[in-house]
Enzyme design. Structure first.
Site, PDB file in Angstrom:
ATOM      1  N   LYS A   1       0.825  -1.226   0.000  1.00 28.03           N
ATOM      2  CA  LYS A   1       0.000   0.000   0.000  1.00 28.03           C
ATOM      3  C   LYS A   1       0.854   1.268   0.000  1.00 28.03           C
ATOM      4  CE  LYS A   1      -4.375  -1.690   0.598  1.00 28.03           C
ATOM      5  NZ  LYS A   1      -5.210  -2.180   1.679  1.00 28.03           N
TER       6      LYS A   1
ATOM      7  N   ARG B   1      -3.791  -9.994   4.675  1.00 28.75           N
ATOM      8  CA  ARG B   1      -4.133 -10.060   3.232  1.00 28.75           C
ATOM      9  C   ARG B   1      -2.905  -9.611   2.461  1.00 28.75           C
ATOM     10  NH1 ARG B   1      -6.070  -6.807  -0.811  1.00 28.75           N
ATOM     11  NH2 ARG B   1      -7.576  -7.758  -2.224  1.00 28.75           N
TER      12      ARG B   1
END
Ligand code: HH2
Length: 276
Positions: free
Chosen positions: A220, A254
């Site tokens: 991210k 995840r």
């Protein structure tokens, strides 16, 4: 502590790894690489060999500013791969916020629905309540992927996200979704600045929610903001974030890079459990 899904109970007494299979041509992190069905299935098999405990299949990118995909196209991308991965012997969640796609996926036997909008689409809550065994992942975000990075005004991001998630879980529970089916997700990177993402995880470390939670830090942009690394070079940053999330209480990670994450977790556990 077990998470109940359609076919499996995932033991979360130790942190588990969810491998990401993106079927989108425009994903922020691995866009288009698994676009074709056979390649996606091979990728899923590789993630399992590398030690993934479950798989998450998504066919619409949620990257800031990503284009929306219609229900028919999303299902056309998902269906053939979902049919294949459901034969691989692990829980499979489907990452979607469309009620129609959820229903089709559950009818095909999907183990859980992973919804970045926490089942706020019309009919989504009652749909999940009507499948008595399916797992649910409720994630916090504001607005739409296209606009979410303009919606980052919080008084206290940690408290607001925790309240939102607990409220959503309570509502679902009242509709008949048993607690052990529910996982929460603070939604790192969704309508939050980098500093807010960090503050949010620090809050979770101090106040654990009443349901187990999932952390989605992999590749991210906050990790790029901290480290300066472009998205293709964020493995070390993703591993550091995964470990920090586990230390903050996350029970499911995840991730795109399963093998490296599994290795990090195994060493961390061995060292945590070692005694003089
Ligand atoms: N992040 C992404 C997508 N789905 N679901 C949950 N529960 N938590 C997350 O943090 C999360 C998520 C975005 O990552 P990715 O799937 O790699 O990219 P894209 O949405 O562009 O396909």
């Amino acid at each position: 502590m077990h998470w109940h899904t359609t076919r499996f109970r995932l033991d979360l007494s130790r942190p588990r790894v969810m491998g990401i299979v993106n079927l989108t041509p425009d994903s922020f992190s691995d866009g288009g690489r698994h676009g074709d069905e056979a390649a996606a299935l091979r990728h899923a098999e590789t993630l399992l060999r590398e030690g993934a405990d479950m798989l998450d299949l998504g066919a619409e990118s949620s990257r800031p500013g990503a284009a929306r995909v219609g229900e028919v196209d999303e299902w056309a991308r998902l269906a053939p791969v979902l049919r294949g991965v459901l034969k691989l012997g692990v829980p499979v969640s489907v990452d979607t916020c469309k009620t129609g796609v959820m229903q089709r996926a559950l009818d095909l036997g999907a183990d859980a629905i992973n919804d970045i909008t926490a089942l706020r689409a019309p009919g989504a809550e009652s749909l999940l309540a009507s499948y008595p065994d399916a797992g649910v992942i409720l994630m916090h975000m504001r607005g739409e992927p296209a606009s979410m990075q303009q919606l980052t005004d919080y008084e206290d991001v940690g408290a607001e996200v925790l309240d939102f998630l607990e409220e959503r879980a309570t509502k679902l529970h009242a509709l008949g979704v048993a607690s052990h089916r529910i996982l929460l997700d603070p939604g790192f990177g969704f309508a939050k600045t980098a500093a807010q993402n960090l503050a949010l995880q620090a809050t979770l470390a101090m106040h654990s929610p009443r349901h187990p939670w999932l952390a989605g830090w992999s590749r991210k942009s906050t990790l790029g903001w901290i480290s300066g690394a472009p998205v293709t070079e964020r493995l070390p940053a993703s591993l550091a974030a995964a470990l920090a999330a586990v230390r903050a209480g996350a029970r499911l990670l995840r991730v795109h890079d399963v093998s490296a994450t599994v290795q990090v977790l195994s060493v961390w556990r061995a060292m945590e459990n070692a005694r003089p």
